[in-house]
Design an enzyme around this catalytic site. Structure first.
Site, PDB file in Angstrom:
ATOM      1  N   HIS A  65       0.843  -0.996  -0.134  1.00 18.25           N
ATOM      2  CA  HIS A  65      -0.118  -0.076  -0.001  1.00 18.25           C
ATOM      3  C   HIS A  65       0.868   1.282   0.154  1.00 18.25           C
ATOM      4  CE1 HIS A  65      -3.644   2.301   1.263  1.00 18.25           C
ATOM      5  NE2 HIS A  65      -2.480   3.163   1.952  1.00 18.25           N
ATOM      6  N   HIS A  67       1.504   5.325  -0.870  1.00 15.29           N
ATOM      7  CA  HIS A  67       1.114   6.762  -1.079  1.00 15.29           C
ATOM      8  C   HIS A  67       1.970   7.391  -1.925  1.00 15.29           C
ATOM      9  CE1 HIS A  67      -2.089   7.442   1.914  1.00 15.29           C
ATOM     10  NE2 HIS A  67      -2.101   6.300   1.884  1.00 15.29           N
ATOM     11  N   CYS A  98      -3.143  10.906   4.476  1.00 16.17           N
ATOM     12  CA  CYS A  98      -2.819  10.555   6.033  1.00 16.17           C
ATOM     13  C   CYS A  98      -2.998  11.761   7.047  1.00 16.17           C
ATOM     14  CB  CYS A  98      -1.528   9.935   6.082  1.00 16.17           C
ATOM     15  SG  CYS A  98      -0.889   9.441   7.575  1.00 16.17           S
ATOM     16  N   ASN A 107      -3.353   8.055  -2.250  1.00 23.92           N
ATOM     17  CA  ASN A 107      -2.978   6.451  -2.511  1.00 23.92           C
ATOM     18  C   ASN A 107      -2.429   6.485  -3.959  1.00 23.92           C
ATOM     19  OD1 ASN A 107      -3.659   5.362   0.060  1.00 23.92           O
ATOM     20  ND2 ASN A 107      -5.848   5.817  -0.616  1.00 23.92           N
TER      21      ASN A 107
END
Length: 159
Positions: A65, A67, A98, A107
């Site tokens: 995952h 960003h 975030c 993301n």
């Protein structure tokens, strides 16, 4: 925050590997490696995945995952794919952020991921045109441009 966090800075890869092996030993059958503030680089990703492999954590139980704060999410994903990871989180239009790191962007954009995968000859089953149209609509609703380069390129293709 496997690669860095806003309070302590860089996260030692051995520390991440220790936590991952402990979770595996407790019975976790999938581990997601998150870069939720977007500071990882492909070198970090390769280093962590190599270390996890040495510790007996196979790539097929890992997800990633990323960003895109520093524009590295797609490159990081490619590094993970080249290491055998096949589970990747992304979000339509690159939405997200975030709350703990104000500079963190969204993301990895699903459109950018799909464009890359299709270019690699990997069939996703995703209709990129429909996904792009949806992401353009979402950006309009939010009153801001999409951070996805693929969305920007495809939404202006006919103009």
């Amino acid at each position: 925050m496997c690669f860095g966090d806003p309070w302590e800075g860089a996260v030692p890869l051995r520390q991440v590997a220790r936590v991952c092996t402990a979770l595996r030993d407790m019975g976790c059958d999938e581990l997601s490696l998150g870069d939720t503030i977007g500071v990882a680089t492909p070198g970090h990703v390769r280093g962590l995945l190599s270390l996890l492999g040495e510790e007996g954590v196979p790539a097929d139980v890992l997800g990633v995952h990323f960003h895109d704060t520093y524009g590295q999410a797609l490159a990081n994903t490619l590094a993970a794919l080249q290491h055998g990871v096949t589970t990747v989180d992304a979000s339509a239009g690159g939405l997200g952020g975030c709350p703990y790191a104000r500079s963190a962007t969204g993301n990895l954009a699903t459109e950018d991921l799909v464009w890359m995968l299709h270019g690699l000859g990997i069939e996703t089953g995703v209709d990129l045109g429909r996904l792009t149209a949806t992401s353009v609509w979402m950006a309009e609703q939010l009153g801001r441009p999409s951070p996805s380069r693929t969305v920007r390129a495809l939404s202006h293709k006919d103009q």
